[in-house]
Design a protein around this motif. Structure first.
Motif, PDB file in Angstrom:
ATOM      1  N   UNK A 117       0.833  -1.204   0.000  1.00 55.21           N
ATOM      2  CA  UNK A 117       0.000   0.000   0.000  1.00 55.21           C
ATOM      3  C   UNK A 117       0.864   1.249   0.000  1.00 55.21           C
ATOM      4  N   UNK A 118       1.867   1.244   0.878  1.00 50.25           N
ATOM      5  CA  UNK A 118       2.699   2.451   0.964  1.00 50.25           C
ATOM      6  C   UNK A 118       3.560   2.654  -0.272  1.00 50.25           C
ATOM      7  N   UNK A 119       3.748   1.553  -1.026  1.00 51.58           N
ATOM      8  CA  UNK A 119       4.566   1.720  -2.226  1.00 51.58           C
ATOM      9  C   UNK A 119       3.748   2.158  -3.429  1.00 51.58           C
ATOM     10  N   UNK A 120       2.407   2.094  -3.282  1.00 49.88           N
ATOM     11  CA  UNK A 120       1.595   2.501  -4.422  1.00 49.88           C
ATOM     12  C   UNK A 120       1.763   3.996  -4.645  1.00 49.88           C
ATOM     13  N   UNK A 121       1.837   4.419  -5.912  1.00 46.91           N
ATOM     14  CA  UNK A 121       2.102   5.841  -6.196  1.00 46.91           C
ATOM     15  C   UNK A 121       1.050   6.769  -5.601  1.00 46.91           C
ATOM     16  N   UNK A 122      -0.195   6.298  -5.587  1.00 50.10           N
ATOM     17  CA  UNK A 122      -1.263   7.156  -5.062  1.00 50.10           C
ATOM     18  C   UNK A 122      -1.045   7.434  -3.584  1.00 50.10           C
TER      19      UNK A 122
END
Lengths: 435, 260
Positions: A7-12
Motif C-alpha cells: 500500500x505504501x509503495x503505491x504511487x497514489x
C-alpha cells in the motif's frame, strides 16, 4: 505486513503522504509564527484574518444542539422582561416599575439560587431627586436582605476604574458593599472587536469587577465571591491562550409563542418570561433548587442590541442573550484553561487529510488515469475536498468541544502548499505524473 | 463505550430531537392531538398525574375543567384562559442544513423579480406611490386591486375628484382626473387599505412617438412598482395579455395592500 507495505509503495498513497507532510509542515510553521509572534508588527494580518473562518464556524453551530455540560452545573434560568411582560406588569406611568423588580427578586429567592445576575442599571433611583420613589424603597428593602449571591451591573465605565479616586459602585444611590455583603458588582459590558462585533467572554482585569458571565459561572460551580482566594481563582480562570478570555459559542436561544414550548439548544437552559415566572411558571422542586438566574430585558429591542458574528441575528442580539451564551459556553465547554486534548487533533487532522487526499488521487490518478479531463478534475477536487473536509471537521470540533482551534491555519496551509507546489512544478517545466 | 460516545456525539451534531415526557395533573377532560390527525381523550378527576409522551408538534388542549402540566422545569396551568399546550415542532434535519447553509453564505435566499425595488421614498410608509409618466398617452389608467373595493382620487384640497366601485376589482381611472389628483385612496369594507400620493414624473423621452407596447416595456424596465399600473395599462392597450397578467399580480399585492 505485506499488503501494508505494498500500500505504501503505491504511487497514489505516496503522493497523498507527500502532500499531507507538506500541509503539516506549512501548518506547523504558521502555528509557530502565530504562537511566538514571529511576524512582529505584521502579526495582526494573521490575527484579523482568523476571525472570518472562525465566524463561519460560529454560524455553522448556531442552530445545532449543544453537547451536555462537561461537569455538573445547576440549571440556568433566564427570566426575561419581554414585551408581553412589560405590558402585563405595567404600572401606570412607568415603563418598568422598580416594585416589580422587587417582586421578581422575592420570587427568585424562593428557589434558593446559587447566583442571580440582574442585568438592569439600578445605580440610581428612578427619580432625579434625592427622595426614592415607592417602588425604589421596596426594591431597596428587598436588596438589603437578599440572602443569596446577587450580581449587579457596575455602571461605572472601565476607563474610570483605572483612576485612583474611584467612587464605590452604587445601587439606588447607596454604596453597594455596605447595603448587603451578598451583593457583588460585575462588569456587564460586552466586549467589541474593532469591527464592532462581539466575540469574546471578557477577561477579568485585576482590580476590576469580574465579567458577569464568569462571575455567574463561578457561583454555579460553588465558589464564594466574598472570599478573596476564590475571587482570585475566578480571575485566573479567564486568562485564555490569547489573553482575552475565550470566544463565545453562540447558539440560538429559542423563544416560543404562548402555550408552545420546546427544547432549548443549550442543555440546562430554561427561558421564561417575567410575567409567567411571577405566575408560577417555573417548577419548584429539587430540579430547580439552587439554580442560576439571569434577569434581563429583551424589550425595547433597540436599547441593548449588539452585533454578533451570526447571520441569523444580523440585526444584533440582546445584551442578556450574549451573557447567556457566554455563560453557557463556559458551562458546556468546561474551562478554557483546562485545554482540549490536542493530541487527539494532532492525530485526527493529518489522518483525515491523508484519507481525503488518498481518495482524491485514487479517483483522479487511478480511475481517470487516462482521461483527458484528469487535470481539470484534479484541480477541482483537491482544494475543494480539503477545504470542506477541514471546515466540517472544524464545525464538529467546535460543536463537541467548543474550542475554536486556530482553524484558519489548515486552510491557509493547504492553499500555500498548493501554491508552492504549482510554482515548483512550473519551474520543473512539466506536468508531473503521479509522483 | 466508545460506540455510545460516538453515537451521542453524532446525535448532538445532527441535532436529532426526540419526544419529551410531560406530566399532567388533570381535573376534567383533555384532548391530545397527535400528528397525522390522531387524537386521544383523557378524563380524570384529580388523582395521580398522568405521564404522557409528546412528540414535537403534538398539542394538548383542556376541554373541560383544568389541568397542571409540567414540561421539564416549566409549569403550565391550563384552563379557561389558556387552554392548550403545544410541543414546538422541531426543525427537520433538512431545514437545519439549509438554514446552516444560508448562515454560512453558500445558499442564497430566492432573489426578488421585476418591480422588486421597494418604492417607499414618496409614499406613506411602506405603500408605494402611484407614478405616472408626464407623457402618458392613454385616456384611462387601469388599476387592478381586489374586488369589492372602492377607489377615490382626491384633489389638492382633499376634495373628491373621482370615485369608483368595481365588483371585478379592475378600476378604470380617467387620465383627466388623474392630472389634477394629489392622492389615491383604495378603501375596503374595513376602511382605507391603501393611500398614496399620485406623482407625475417626467421621464426622459427621445421625442419619437412610441407605440403602447414600447411605452409599457420602458416603464416595466424602470422596476419601480409605482409605475406598474401605467405599464399595465399600456401593455393591455397593446394586447400583451400574458405580460400584463404578471404585472397584475404585483399590483394587486402592492396596491391592494394591507395597511396604508
Amino acid at each position: 505486513m505485506r499488503p501494508l507495505s505494498r500500500f505504501w509503495q503505491s504511487p497514489v498513497a505516496r503522493k497523498a503522504l507527500h502532500r499531507t507532510a507538506l500541509i503539516l509542515l506549512v501548518m506547523g510553521a504558521l502555528q509557530l509564527i502565530h504562537r511566538y509572534d514571529l511576524l512582529g508588527p505584521l502579526g495582526f494580518l494573521v490575527d484579523v484574518e482568523q476571525n472570518a473562518p472562525l465566524d463561519q464556524l460560529t454560524r455553522v453551530v448556531y442552530r445545532w444542539d449543544a453537547p451536555p455540560p462537561r461537569q455538573a452545573f445547576p440549571p440556568v434560568v433566564l427570566v426575561e422582561v419581554d414585551r408581553q411582560s412589560l405590558e402585563a406588569l405595567r404600572v401606570q406611568g412607568y415603563l418598568f416599575h422598580r416594585g416589580r423588580m422587587a417582586d421578581l427578586l422575592l420570587r427568585v429567592a424562593e428557589y434558593r439560587p446559587a447566583g442571580v445576575l440582574v442585568d438592569f442599571d439600578l445605580s440610581f433611583g428612578s427619580n432625579e431627586q434625592a427622595a426614592l420613589s415607592e417602588g425604589d424603597e421596596r426594591l431597596l428593602r428587598v436588596l438589603a436582605r437578599f440572602p443569596y449571591p446577587l450580581l449587579l451591573a457596575d455602571g461605572r465605565s472601565p476607563e474610570v476604574l483605572s483612576d485612583a479616586e474611584v467612587p464605590e459602585p452604587s445601587v439606588l444611590g447607596r454604596p453597594m458593599g455596605r447595603l448587603n455583603p451578598q451583593i457583588f458588582p460585575v462588569n456587564a459590558f460586552v466586549l467589541y472587536d474593532s469591527d464592532g462585533v462581539t466575540r469574546w467572554v471578557p477577561k477579568a482585569e485585576p482590580g476590576q469587577p469580574l465579567p458577569a458571565a464568569l462571575a455567574l459561572y463561578c457561583l454555579g460551580v460553588g465558589r464564594d465571591l466574598s472570599r478573596p482566594e476564590d475571587l482570585e481563582a475566578c480571575r485566573r480562570l479567564s486568562v485564555g491562550p490569547f489573553g482575552v478570555g475565550e470566544r463565545i459559542v453562540f447558539r440560538e436561544i429559542r423563544r416560543f409563542g404562548s402555550g408552545v414550548q420546546g427544547e432549548q439548544l443549550w442543555k440546562g437552559l430554561a427561558v421564561i418570561s417575567a410575567a409567567e415566572f411571577l405566575r408560577g411558571g417555573l417548577v419548584r422542586s429539587e430540579s430547580t433548587e439552587g439554580a442560576v438566574f439571569l434577569l434581563g430585558r429583551t424589550w425595547p429591542l433597540d436599547s441593548d442590541q449588539h452585533f454578533v458574528p451570526v447571520r441569523a441575528a444580523s440585526s444584533g442580539l440582546q445584551g442578556i442573550d450574549i451573557h447567556v451564551n457566554a455563560l453557557m459556553t463556559l458551562v458546556t465547554y468546561g474551562h478554557f484553561s483546562a485545554g482540549l486534548n490536542r493530541w487527539l487533533l494532532v492525530f485526527m487532522v493529518p489522518t483525515l487529510v491523508f484519507v481525503a487526499l488518498f481518495l482524491t488521487y485514487a479517483i483522479t490518478d487511478g480511475l481517470l488515469g487516462r482521461s483527458r479531463f484528469r487535470k481539470v478534475i484534479n484541480g477541482l477536487l483537491e482544494p475543494t475536498i480539503i477545504v470542506w473536509l477541514l471546515f466540517w471537521v472544524g464545525a464538529f470540533i467546535v460543536n463537541r468541544f467548543g474550542y475554536f482551534l486556530d482553524y484558519l491555519f489548515p486552510v491557509v496551509a493547504m492553499h500555500f502548499a498548493l501554491l508552492g507546489l504549482k510554482v515548483w512544478r512550473g519551474a520543473k517545466g512539466h506536468d508531473a505524473p503521479a509522483d | 463505550m466508545t460506540h455510545r460516545r460516538i453515537s451521542v456525539a453524532l446525535m448532538a451534531v445532527l441535532g436529532l430531537a426526540l419526544g419529551a415526557q410531560v406530566k399532567l395533573e388533570l381535573n376534567g377532560k383533555a384532548r391530545l392531538e397527535r400528528k397525522g390527525g390522531v387524537a386521544q381523550t383523557y378524563e380524570r378527576a384529580g388523582g395521580s398525574p398522568l405521564t404522557l409522551d409528546l412528540q414535537p408538534g403534538d398539542r394538548l388542549c383542556v376541554e373541560r375543567g383544568e389541568a397542571r402540566l409540567t414540561y421539564g422545569v416549566r409549569v403550565y396551568n391550563l384552563g379557561a384562559a389558556t387552554a392548550c399546550f403545544q410541543l414546538a415542532p422541531s426543525p427537520s434535519l433538512w431545514q437545519r442544513l439549509t438554514e446552516a447553509c444560508k448562515d454560512v453564505g453558500i445558499c442564497k435566499d430566492e432573489a426578488a423579480r421585476a418591480f422588486a425595488k421597494p418604492a417607499t421614498s414618496r409614499g406613506n410608509g411602506d405603500a408605494p406611490a402611484l407614478y405616472l409618466p408626464t407623457d402618458y398617452a392613454l385616456p384611462e389608467l387601469r388599476l387592478p386591486v381586489a374586488g369589492g373595493r372602492r377607489v377615490r382620487l382626491l384633489g389638492a384640497g382633499g376634495e373628491e375628484l373621482f370615485s369608483q366601485e368595481a365588483a371585478t376589482g379592475v378600476f378604470t381611472l380617467p387620465t383627466s382626473a388623474l392630472r389634477f389628483a394629489q392622492r389615491l385612496e383604495v378603501a375596503g369594507p374595513g376602511g382605507v387599505v391603501y393611500a398614496a400620493p399620485v406623482v407625475w414624473v417626467a421621464l426622459e423621452a427621445d421625442g419619437i412617438a412610441q407605440k403602447p407596447r414600447e411605452q409599457g416595456l420602458r416603464l416595466l424596465l424602470s422596476e419601480q412598482v409605482g409605475f406598474a399600473p401605467a405599464a399595465y395599462s399600456y401593455l393591455l392597450a397593446a394586447g400583451e395579455r400574458e405580460l400584463a397578467a404578471v404585472i397584475e399580480a404585483q399590483i394587486r399585492a402592492a396596491f391592494g395592500g394591507s395597511a396604508p
